[in-house]
Enzyme design. Structure first.
Site, PDB file in Angstrom:
ATOM      1  N   GLU A  12       5.478 -52.346 -59.893  1.00  0.00           N
ATOM      2  CA  GLU A  12       4.538 -51.378 -59.332  1.00  0.00           C
ATOM      3  C   GLU A  12       5.274 -50.275 -58.565  1.00  0.00           C
ATOM      4  OE1 GLU A  12       0.365 -53.205 -58.575  1.00  0.00           O
ATOM      5  OE2 GLU A  12       1.086 -52.580 -56.626  1.00  0.00           O
ATOM      6  N   HIS A  40      15.140 -72.812 -73.676  1.00  0.00           N
ATOM      7  CA  HIS A  40      14.647 -73.425 -74.908  1.00  0.00           C
ATOM      8  C   HIS A  40      13.514 -72.626 -75.529  1.00  0.00           C
ATOM      9  CE1 HIS A  40      16.974 -77.204 -74.343  1.00  0.00           C
ATOM     10  NE2 HIS A  40      16.981 -76.745 -73.101  1.00  0.00           N
ATOM     11  N   LYS A  63      -9.253 -49.496 -63.988  1.00  0.00           N
ATOM     12  CA  LYS A  63     -10.430 -49.705 -63.121  1.00  0.00           C
ATOM     13  C   LYS A  63     -11.510 -48.687 -63.440  1.00  0.00           C
ATOM     14  CE  LYS A  63      -7.904 -51.379 -59.074  1.00  0.00           C
ATOM     15  NZ  LYS A  63      -7.511 -51.039 -57.704  1.00  0.00           N
TER      16      LYS A  63
END
Ligand code: PA5
Length: 447
Positions: free
Chosen positions: A286, A307, A421
């Protein structure tokens, strides 16, 4: 020494003169931070927080934590992003990923308002059935959708169970000092409130009440955490990257970025570090990912992810570097047992400490990844104490600010977070978004 940067596995990738060359940019970034003359300088409260925090509020945090511990079985922490990740990262790092199974008589801790999942909400409500519950809602703005929905739900649960007066003893609110609806609503309702300081952004707020109240409920020594951060603040005062490992880390990241290493993988070797990795990813993602620039922050826990992602890191696209956190003294001891049948052929390990195998796996991996063209920064953390973790948190926050300034971005804003948003609100029919809704629906229809 609490934290040491080991650059041994960088030597094939960075020449000594490259450190000299970037020192000028580091000096400029340092001056901008110290003189508060850089972008986002209204949000530098975190820099002095470890020494200048509000002692009166700190004492109230401890008292509230004690009250919560003695009055509930389940403590729900409601928040998202910077209002959630730091607390969970610290609790899991210092206690356990399996905190609720191992916490003795302390309340179980669950997290709500950090997703939009009906399944998760239903699960939490089931967990709360027949239990005494307290909540801490954490939202600087007070209007973030996910925690606001969760707060509605758990406030109703508490009021139904304990009545309004009983509920107010169990609701703790961490929000803006005076602005915002959550503060005035809480004052009217009689909830105890704690402050997210104006000059501290969400992802830099773990050492405020945002992180400290849940961390204290988990029984962690918050004085030691703050002391660790304070020690880091004093240790990382010089701009000279030969003396300051924090600034050296910021410089190395930018040197590597300029060479096309656009992904940084934070590597932990302990499962308890998983949520710390998530906190770090938000901090760097951010802060730096803007203006078409930035290093993409990824994370792994080895040997688990050797793995799964080990193949890619060793042999895949060469655009990444790793930052390995090595906890030098894990404080845990486990001896590998002997097996008379030696079915797996591993009796050469019998009697050896599991930590020894881990450290050897780490060295083997560092050498292999160096051979695979992946630069590795190693951060050697003294131990798994609250003091060391506070030190590490401050190290990463400060390095993030310096690194962002070297990169040429404002490390303290997050304009890109608003885009989804706005679309979500428009599509959900929020008043005031009618025009945007029509445009989005036309786009969706066109597709
Ligand atoms: O770091 C940030 O600023 C964000 O992650 C916020 O903390 C997050 O969006 C939650 O915001 P608020 O605390 O206002 O609910």
């Amino acid at each position: 020494m609490t934290l040491k940067l080991n650059d041994r596995y960088l030597q094939k990738f960075i020449r000594p003169d490259e450190y000299t060359c970037i020192q000028g940019a580091v000096n400029v970034a340092h001056d901008a931070l110290i003189n508060k003359s850089g972008a986002g300088s209204d949000f530098l409260g975190w820099t002095s927080l470890p020494d200048d925090y509000d002692r009166e509020e700190f004492a109230r945090i401890k008292a509230a934590a004690q009250k919560i511990r003695s009055s509930c079985d389940v403590f729900i922490v409601i928040g998202i992003g910077g209002s959630y990740l730091g607390a969970r990262a610290v609790i899991e790092f210092l206690c356990s990923q399996q905190y609720n199974a191992l916490n003795g008589s302390l309340p179980d801790i669950y997290y709500a308002g950090c997703n939009i999942s009906a399944a998760s909400m239903q699960e939490l409500l089931t967990i709360c059935e027949g239990k005494d519950v307290c909540i801490n809602v954490i939202s600087k703005s007070g209007t973030t959708t996910e925690p606001a929905i969760a707060f509605r739900v758990f406030r109703a649960l508490l009021e139904n169970k304990y009545g309004k007066d009983g509920a107010k003893e169990r609701i703790f609110v961490t929000t803006d000092r005076c602005r915002g609806t959550l503060k005035s609503f809480s004052d009217d309702a009689g909830y105890e409130t704690f402050v997210v300081p104006d000059d501290v952004g969400g992802r830099f707020s773990v050492l405020t009440a945002v992180g400290l109240l849940p961390i204290a409920v988990a029984g962690i020594d918050i004085d030691a955490l703050m002391q660790g951060a304070s020690d880091a603040r004093h240790d990382y005062a010089s701009p000279d990257i030969c003396q300051n490992d924090c600034y050296r880390y910021a410089a190395i990241r930018n040197i590597l970025y300029r060479k096309g290493k656009v992904t940084e993988i934070l590597v932990g070797y302990e499962t308890y570090a998983q949520m710390f990795n998530e906190w770090w990813k938000q901090l760097y993602g951010e802060s730096e990912g803007k203006d078409g620039k930035g290093i993409f922050p990824a994370s792994v826990i080895f040997s688990t992810d050797l793995h799964s992602l080990g193949q890619f890191i060793q042999d895949g696209t060469k655009n990444q570097f790793e930052t390995v956190i090595s906890v030098e003294n894990s404080g845990a001891s486990f001896e590998i047992p002997a097996d008379p049948a030696n079915v797996d052929g591993l009796n050469f390990l019998s009697g050896m400490q599991l930590d020894e195998v881990k450290k050897t796996a780490m060295i083997g991996t560092l050498l292999a990844h160096e051979d695979g063209g992946v630069p590795n920064i190693v951060l050697e953390l003294a131990d798994r104490s609250a003091h060391s973790l506070g030190y590490l948190i401050y190290f990463f926050e400060l390095a993030c600010a310096i690194s962002g300034y070297i990169l040429g971005v404002n490390p303290f804003d997050q304009p890109g977070v608003e885009a989804y948003k706005k679309n979500m609100f428009a599509l959900l029919g929020k008043p005031g978004y009618e025009q945007q809704k029509a445009e989005l629906q036309a786009r969706l229809g066109a597709n």
